[in-house]
Design an enzyme around this catalytic site. Structure first.
Site, mmCIF file in Angstrom:
data_model
loop_
_atom_site.group_PDB
_atom_site.id
_atom_site.type_symbol
_atom_site.label_atom_id
_atom_site.label_comp_id
_atom_site.label_asym_id
_atom_site.label_seq_id
_atom_site.Cartn_x
_atom_site.Cartn_y
_atom_site.Cartn_z
ATOM 1 N N ASP A 63 -2.263 2.211 -4.559
ATOM 2 C CA ASP A 63 -3.476 2.638 -3.869
ATOM 3 C C ASP A 63 -4.584 1.608 -4.075
ATOM 4 O O ASP A 63 -4.504 0.738 -4.952
ATOM 5 C CB ASP A 63 -3.932 4.004 -4.374
ATOM 6 C CG ASP A 63 -2.936 5.102 -4.026
ATOM 7 O OD1 ASP A 63 -2.234 4.955 -2.999
ATOM 8 O OD2 ASP A 63 -2.837 6.087 -4.789
ATOM 9 N N HIS A 91 0.815 -1.220 0.000
ATOM 10 C CA HIS A 91 0.000 0.000 0.000
ATOM 11 C C HIS A 91 0.844 1.263 0.000
ATOM 12 O O HIS A 91 0.323 2.366 -0.232
ATOM 13 C CB HIS A 91 -0.929 -0.003 1.218
ATOM 14 C CG HIS A 91 -2.183 0.776 1.021
ATOM 15 N ND1 HIS A 91 -2.464 1.497 -0.123
ATOM 16 C CD2 HIS A 91 -3.273 0.959 1.834
ATOM 17 C CE1 HIS A 91 -3.628 2.091 -0.018
ATOM 18 N NE2 HIS A 91 -4.147 1.787 1.159
#
Length: 466
Positions: free
Chosen positions: A441, A437
């Protein structure tokens, strides 16, 4: 020892006396008057040995260009220096088996096991031991045919390329089995057990004598004795050292959790069309390409399409920079009896279904046989793990560093689904995408997994690129 003295550019006659009879006082001026004098020494009693020497006498330089690097073996009276080296034409009977080169990224390994024993007959290039590394298992082969004389290293030792493992006798003379000597400790083992039994037997009468004396506190010892059997029995446990491959996998997976911001997103895929495509063309596909058509090639082609639509999933973080890869090398996680290995399919974006199936079969066979090389597992920009072959319904795979994402496939289960307003049984598969992450995204991750779902459910999209 005889000597012959020759002169260059001088009319002096050849010396007719032995070098052993030359005295320092008489030889010094005579040697000083002969410039550029060469001396050839011919020793006796050395068999097939030739020596080239150099004689240095005070006041002059008498030299012969040496043909070999030499060692000093002769001392004459006076200030004399002799260099010589012997070499024999007879080949040695003993040869050494050493650890081979294990790859650029591997500096050492663990001697896991010996495939032969001292006294066994071996042929040329026959494996005699196995070296476990962080990635693969490497065989130590015999350089010559002969009989194993002895082992230089022991199982469990850490060895490097070039380390001696065994000594092999090509003739096999004077070699005997060492196995009988290994049985000696087994005979000596029962002795300490007998002592322990004696120790255990001696306190029993003491305890029996103490019990009638203490009548009231006799209730407390049984409580402690009742709690002891609840502990796991030590004699039913086995302690086995971890292999280097297992330790390497554990280290990399823990580093992945400690480094990456792991997040997993899920989706489900209707496998009806892909399975129908395989059932209709599997015979023709096998006749033309000589390999069976599986489901993995469809998912690899779908992953290639998804990586092309979402290039950030194919990228990686390097310090403060992001490296975008213009190639697609897909790693396939393969479980083997020795551990998890991840061979790489190079340039998967340039392959068709047949090329992918052939490469998968080749790499999987090498992985199970333990013959896969380091180069075939190095690199990779994206990984696919198929836990469905073992019956996994749902999981959260862990990223294979230094990649940024991994796709998890699972088992196909027939479930009731609403299709066109009707509830029908459909073969469904859960798919999972674990991603870093920090770089990817949620939007890109969901779009990536959605592309996998669309292509697998309708493979015609690959032909139309839509």
């Amino acid at each position: 020892m005889l000597g012959v003295l020759r002169r260059r550019g001088s009319s002096s006659s050849i010396l007719k006396q032995s070098l052993q009879t030359i005295r320092p006082a008489a030889s010094t001026p005579r040697a000083a008057s002969t410039a550029e004098t060469e001396v050839l020494l011919a020793p006796r009693g050395l068999g097939h040995v030739r020596n080239y020497s150099r004689l240095v006498v005070p006041g002059s330089t008498v030299s012969l260009t040496p043909k070999r690097d030499v060692f000093s073996t002769i001392h004459l009276m006076g200030t004399t220096q002799i260099w010589s080296k012997g070499f024999s034409s007879d080949s040695a009977d003993l040869v050494e088996a050493v650890v081979p080169f294990m790859g650029e990224s591997i500096t050492d390994g663990t001697l896991a096991t010996f495939l032969k024993q001292p006294g066994d007959r071996v042929e040329v290039d026959e494996p005699i031991a196995q070296i476990e590394t962080d990635k693969v298992t490497i065989d130590v082969a015999s350089p010559e045919a002969g009989v194993i004389k002895e082992f230089v290293a022991k199982e469990g030792d850490t060895v490097e390329p070039g380390t001696k493992v065994a000594i092999i006798s090509k003739s096999g003379e004077g070699v005997a089995h060492v196995a009988p000597s290994e049985k000696i400790p087994e005979k000596a083992a029962p002795k300490p057990t007998e002592k322990k039994d004696e120790v255990k037997q001696t306190p029993k009468p003491d305890l029996a004598a103490e019990k009638p004396k203490k009548s009231t506190p006799a209730t407390s010892p049984p409580r402690q004795a009742a709690s002891e059997p609840q502990l796991p029995p030590k004699d039913r446990e086995r302690r086995v050292p971890m292999t280097r491959l297992r330790k390497r996998v554990a280290t990399r997976l823990k580093d992945s959790q400690n480094t990456f911001a792991l997040l997993t997103t899920f989706n489900e895929v209707d496998m009806t069309n892909l399975m129908k495509l395989r059932s209709e063309y599997k015979d023709a596909f096998y006749e033309k390409h000589g390999v069976k058509l599986g489901l993995m090639s469809g998912f690899i082609k779908a992953a290639v399409s998804a990586l092309q639509h979402q290039p950030v999933v194919n990228a990686v973080i390097d310090g403060d920079d992001i490296i975008y890869r213009d190639y697609i090398d897909i790693s396939i996680a393969v479980g083997t009896p020795k551990g998890l290995v991840v061979p790489v399919i190079r340039n998967a974006d340039n392959m068709n279904f047949a090329d992918i199936e052939k490469e998968i079969n080749t790499l999987a066979k090498k992985a199970n046989d333990g013959t896969i090389s380091i180069d075939e597992m190095a690199g990779g920009s994206f990984t696919i793990s198929n836990g469905g072959v073992y019956g996994s319904l749902l999981s959260t795979p862990i990223i294979n560093p230094p990649q940024s994402a991994i796709l998890g496939m699972h088992s196909i289960v027939s479930r009731p689904m609403v299709v066109g307003g009707n509830v029908l049984p459909r073969p469904m598969m859960y798919v999972a995408l674990t991603y870093d992450h920090r770089l990817i995204d949620g939007r890109e991750a969901v779009f990536f997994l959605r592309r996998i779902k669309d292509v697998v459910e309708d493979p015609r999209r690959l032909l139309l690129d839509v």
